[in-house]
Design an enzyme around this catalytic site. Structure first.
Site: not given
Length: 383
Positions: A136, A193, A245
């Site tokens: 990260d 989608c 999301c």
């Protein structure tokens, strides 16, 4: 005869479970040319969060980070997406929510411990191993490496989605001098989608696979300054991060991973009471939240978000606690946010507290917000 490096790669993947890793893939160390082009455009459009490494060359060329890289090992570790026996958020006892990525122990340390084991495993078999691990905060894009390594595909919600694990995964990578053969990329895609784009609270998913970080609720919850009225309303009761999301993604449906004990949530930390957060001290905050990834920005953003959440609940029982923040908290952002929340709740009791506070307030921005809230309440009362 099986190639030596292919054999080592196969054995490494077979050892994944004993290493506490859910997926391992191998990527080539070639520069990420397409990613660099996207990052340049991203910067030109002002869509960066500001948390990223600044040097785009180092973010996209492994050879600038590691001498003569031969392969990059990508890993994924799955985490929980559901709370068992989650406490209810009731009147007088409202609760906020932490992003699922912050429910267990800080994943930066968890993944580094896993990668240390992986490197030790490799070194036993190849003593000449040189390696550099990242999680990260490293300069490489974890998602770009994971995509190239076949961990999953890059989705419209800007997550890496593993066909088996979904997007509830932490990612990390290790650059090495071992010529491990690369894996193929995953070909599955989102198709037509658009559920994540449609559900994004602020429209931060501006197009498939592109994110305007300045609008992203997850980013907003980690900032330390004052947030706009529009965005405070969109934050809802989120204290750190945003999972919308991912929650709406059909591929994630039914996926909840509970097999890593160090990543299991404490429900009182994952979904804490809001009012106690307003006055929590540094020591108590560190004891309760310090082991999670949500603590990296300190307590101020989370306290501010708790103030916002109380306003969004419009629960009048929170007025005394918010009034105390407005009158006594030494931080201007917290006072101004408390004024906003009182205005959002509205009613005579909130109005009394706002009018009482404005006479003693010295900061112009706080006075401005108090005045806005007073006017909003008076406007509602006159209708």
């Amino acid at each position: 005869m099986v190639d030596k490096w292919q054999k080592l790669k196969d054995e490494l993947k077979q050892a994944a479970q004993e290493l506490g890793i859910d997926a391992i893939g191998i990527a080539s160390p070639d520069p990420f040319v397409v990613l660099k082009e996207r990052l340049i455009r991203h910067r030109e459009l002002g869509r960066e969060s500001g948390f990223e490494a600044k040097d785009l060359n180092r973010r996209t060329d492994p050879s600038l980070l590691f001498d003569r890289p031969k392969s990059i090992i990508a890993i994924a570790v799955a985490y929980s997406s559901k709370l068992d026996n989650a406490p209810k958020s009731d009147v007088g006892a409202r609760r906020g929510i932490m992003a699922r990525s912050a429910w267990g122990n800080d994943y930066h340390y968890v993944l580094r411990e896993r990668m240390d084991k992986l490197e030790a495993w490799l070194r036993e078999r190849e003593p000449q191993l040189r390696s550099e691990s990242m999680v990260d905060t490293g300069e490489l894009s974890d998602r770009a490496v994971a995509e190239r390594a076949g961990i999953g595909f890059s989705a419209k919600n800007c997550s890496i989605i593993s066909p088996e694990l979904g997007s509830w995964i932490y990612l990390g990578e290790i650059i090495t001098n071992l010529p491990l053969p690369p894996d193929d990329e995953v070909t599955e895609q989102c198709g037509t989608c658009t559920k994540c784009i449609d559900a994004c609270p602020t429209g931060a998913l501006v197009s498939g696979g592109q994110l305007d970080a300045q609008k992203c609720v997850s980013f907003l919850t980690q900032t330390k300054g004052m947030i706009s009225d529009e965005h405070m309303r969109k934050i809802g009761n989120r204290l750190y991060g945003c999972d919308t999301c991912q929650i709406v993604c059909p591929i994630n449906r039914g996926k909840n991973w509970t097999h890593h004990e160090d990543l299991l949530p404490d429900v009182e930390v994952a979904k804490p009471l809001l009012i106690p957060l307003l006055t929590i001290g540094n020591k108590e905050f560190k004891e309760k939240y310090g082991y999670t990834s949500a603590a990296w920005r300190g307590k101020k953003p989370i306290q501010r978000n708790a103030v916002i959440a109380l306003g969004n609940f419009k629960d009048s029982t929170a007025i005394p606690a918010l009034a105390k923040v407005l009158k006594d908290d030494p931080r201007e952002v917290l006072r101004a946010t408390a004024a906003w929340s009182l205005g959002r709740i509205g009613g005579d009791d909130a109005l009394i507290e706002l009018e009482s506070a404005i006479s003693n307030e010295k900061d112009e921005e706080v006075i401005k917000q108090i005045t806005l809230s007073i006017n909003n309440i008076n406007s509602c009362n006159s209708k």
